[in-house]
Enzyme design. Structure first.
Site, PDB file in Angstrom:
ATOM      1  N   TYR A 189      -1.348  -0.024  10.720  1.00 51.58           N
ATOM      2  CA  TYR A 189      -1.505  -0.460   9.431  1.00 51.58           C
ATOM      3  C   TYR A 189      -0.277   0.159   8.634  1.00 51.58           C
ATOM      4  O   TYR A 189       0.302  -0.699   7.895  1.00 51.58           O
ATOM      5  CB  TYR A 189      -2.783   0.223   8.639  1.00 51.58           C
ATOM      6  CG  TYR A 189      -3.049  -0.169   7.257  1.00 51.58           C
ATOM      7  CD1 TYR A 189      -3.077  -1.766   6.904  1.00 51.58           C
ATOM      8  CD2 TYR A 189      -3.105   0.620   6.231  1.00 51.58           C
ATOM      9  CE1 TYR A 189      -3.539  -1.892   5.606  1.00 51.58           C
ATOM     10  CE2 TYR A 189      -3.546   0.282   4.799  1.00 51.58           C
ATOM     11  CZ  TYR A 189      -3.615  -1.022   4.545  1.00 51.58           C
ATOM     12  OH  TYR A 189      -3.838  -1.312   3.288  1.00 51.58           O
ATOM     13  N   SER A 235       0.872  -1.124   0.054  1.00 57.11           N
ATOM     14  CA  SER A 235       0.094  -0.054   0.046  1.00 57.11           C
ATOM     15  C   SER A 235       0.964   1.318  -0.157  1.00 57.11           C
ATOM     16  O   SER A 235       1.912   1.284   0.271  1.00 57.11           O
ATOM     17  CB  SER A 235      -0.952   0.007   1.280  1.00 57.11           C
ATOM     18  OG  SER A 235      -1.447   1.078   1.477  1.00 57.11           O
TER      19      SER A 235
END
Ligand SMILES: NC(=O)c1ccc[n+]([C@@H]2O[C@H](COP(=O)([O-])OP(=O)(O)OC[C@H]3O[C@@H](n4cnc5c(N)ncnc54)[C@H](OP(=O)(O)O)[C@@H]3O)[C@@H](O)[C@H]2O)c1
Length: 257
Positions: free
Chosen positions: A150, A137
């Site tokens: 995250y 990501s």
């Protein structure tokens, strides 16, 4: 061997779209996730072989890799299973959430890769080449407030991808990483925001995000490159998002000159 690819996290979003795209281009696919009924629907549509497997369970991962080997082997692996939980600060977030994110995004990726490497080597022996692609990501490249666990997990997945590429040096196995920015999938933000549909809608309001199909097209495109070409790191953002901190809401229009 036919080109055969294993996609984890194939029951929704980017994983499901990738299985569809691979199938369109003539690849044999193996779709892996925990929810059997979703995998069955995907199989009916694409002809994918399905395996129910929790990537955080090493026993299930070993069985999954054995089944892949027995049913035709593999020349490709997409480590896509993953996700985020919460947007709390480092101070206010919980280790439970962090642990779950680390387990699926990092340890799951490691277990699946380790279990699949002998299968991929066999694929490379018979077909000449094999490919691994890890879905990280832009949250694995840039930190942001509320990114906490995250960010930590995807930065780790990014690091592991680089380590793996170094460790597989000299083998005909390319190691690729795809780092998307804002992608509007059905479940990702809803799960991150613990089922809050209104807050989820606000994330995608008045902006043109990437669709799962956009990511799948680029992802499968990396596998479709000549096998000696390794797209190490692909960063893919919507035009409306020039960084993790800059998302343009409203119409995109050329500036007046
Ligand atoms: N959407 C975004 O904005 C975005 C941006 C950048 C990167 N990403 C990354 O792209 C990947 C896919 O995201 P997405 O948007 O498609 O999310 P998604 O729709 O929530 O899909 C996540 C997939 O992972 C599977 N999964 C989760 N935990 C699992 C486990 N323990 N074992 C096996 N499968 C598991 C889920 O299936 P089951 O629940 O059936 O197991 C599901 O198929 C993730 O790694 C995510 O972090 C997403």
């Amino acid at each position: 061997m036919q080109r055969r690819v294993v996609v984890t996290g194939a029951s929704s979003g980017i994983g499901a779209a990738s299985v569809r795209r691979f199938a369109e281009l003539g690849w044999e696919t193996v779709a892996v996730a925990r929810r059997a009924e979703r995998l069955e629907a995907l199989a009916a549509e694409t002809g994918a072989h399905t395996i129910v497997c929790d990537v955080t369970d090493e026993g299930q991962v070993a069985q999954m890799a054995a089944e892949v080997a027995e049913t035709g082997g593999a020349t490709g692996l997409v480590n896509n299973a993953g996700g985020a939980l919460g947007t709390d600060s480092v101070e206010r977030s919980s280790n439970d959430d962090w642990r779950r994110m680390f387990e699926v995004n990092v340890l799951g990726l490691r277990s699946v890769t380790a279990a699949m490497l002998p299968v991929l080597r066999e694929g490379a022996r018979t077909s000449g080449w094999a490919s691994i692609l890890n879905l990280t990501s832009t949250a694995g490249l840039d930190a942001y407030p509320g990114g906490g666990g995250y960010n930590a997990a995807k930065f780790a997945a990014h690091a592991v991808t680089s380590v793996l590429r170094l460790e597989l040096g000299g083998e005909p196995i390319r190691v690729m990483e795809l780092a998307p920015g804002l992608v509007h999938t059905e479940e990702f933000t809803l799960k991150r925001l613990r089922g809050d549909a209104e807050a989820t809608n606000r994330v995608y309001a008045d902006v043109i995000p990437l669709a799962a199909e956009d990511v799948a097209r680029v992802l499968v495109g990396a596998f479709e490159q000549p096998p000696h070409v390794n797209q190490d790191l692909i960063v893919l953002r919507p035009v409306a998002q020039s960084s993790v901190f800059h998302t343009h809401r409203g119409e995109l229009a050329p500036k007046a000159q």
